[in-house]
Motif scaffolding. Sequence first.
Motif, PDB file in Angstrom:
ATOM      1  N   ASN A   8       0.815  -1.214   0.000  1.00 45.05           N
ATOM      2  CA  ASN A   8       0.000   0.000   0.000  1.00 45.05           C
ATOM      3  C   ASN A   8       0.848   1.263   0.000  1.00 45.05           C
ATOM      4  O   ASN A   8       0.386   2.313  -0.450  1.00 45.05           O
ATOM      5  CB  ASN A   8      -0.951   0.011   1.197  1.00 45.05           C
TER       6      ASN A   8
ATOM      7  N   ASP B 269       4.013   3.835  -4.547  1.00 44.21           N
ATOM      8  CA  ASP B 269       3.325   4.817  -5.379  1.00 44.21           C
ATOM      9  C   ASP B 269       2.980   4.188  -6.728  1.00 44.21           C
ATOM     10  O   ASP B 269       3.853   3.842  -7.508  1.00 44.21           O
ATOM     11  CB  ASP B 269       4.223   6.042  -5.584  1.00 44.21           C
ATOM     12  N   THR B 270       1.696   4.032  -7.002  1.00 44.49           N
ATOM     13  CA  THR B 270       1.240   3.407  -8.245  1.00 44.49           C
ATOM     14  C   THR B 270       0.360   4.357  -9.058  1.00 44.49           C
ATOM     15  O   THR B 270      -0.440   3.912  -9.871  1.00 44.49           O
ATOM     16  CB  THR B 270       0.452   2.124  -7.942  1.00 44.49           C
ATOM     17  N   ASP B 271       0.533   5.661  -8.873  1.00 46.05           N
ATOM     18  CA  ASP B 271      -0.322   6.632  -9.546  1.00 46.05           C
ATOM     19  C   ASP B 271      -0.199   6.576 -11.066  1.00 46.05           C
ATOM     20  O   ASP B 271      -1.190   6.665 -11.780  1.00 46.05           O
ATOM     21  CB  ASP B 271      -0.017   8.048  -9.058  1.00 46.05           C
ATOM     22  N   ASN B 272       0.999   6.455 -11.606  1.00 50.51           N
ATOM     23  CA  ASN B 272       1.198   6.479 -13.054  1.00 50.51           C
ATOM     24  C   ASN B 272       1.464   5.098 -13.638  1.00 50.51           C
ATOM     25  O   ASN B 272       2.081   4.975 -14.691  1.00 50.51           O
ATOM     26  CB  ASN B 272       2.354   7.419 -13.407  1.00 50.51           C
TER      27      ASN B 272
ATOM     28  N   GLU C 224      -0.070   1.657 -15.233  1.00 48.99           N
ATOM     29  CA  GLU C 224      -1.272   1.083 -15.815  1.00 48.99           C
ATOM     30  C   GLU C 224      -1.540  -0.290 -15.203  1.00 48.99           C
ATOM     31  O   GLU C 224      -0.606  -1.025 -14.899  1.00 48.99           O
ATOM     32  CB  GLU C 224      -1.108   0.935 -17.327  1.00 48.99           C
TER      33      GLU C 224
END
Length: 96
Positions: free
Chosen positions: A42, A45-48, A50
């Motif tokens: 968790n 950082d997986t913002d960008n 896909e």
Amino acid sequence: MNINEELVDHIAHLARLSFEGEAKDAIIADMKKITDFMDKLNAVDTDNVEPLIFMSDEINRLREDVPAQTVTHEEALRNAPKKDSDYFRIPKVLDK
């Protein structure tokens, strides 16, 4: 998440399991490792990034589905403990 004996007892009850002594301590330790690992995931950082739909770009190469009879009806019934002409006989499971 706080993993304690009450939570393990509740989850064990839902899963129809029973843990006592060292087994319960081992389950608590395993559950803590799992939740710690999930906390690490968790934090990433997986913002960008896909979403991953397929694990690889390979295409499945499937064989042609050709129907064939591998075991005859008589061979299937030969080793049956109970049989009735063309069918397997099994004990009654449901009462009406």
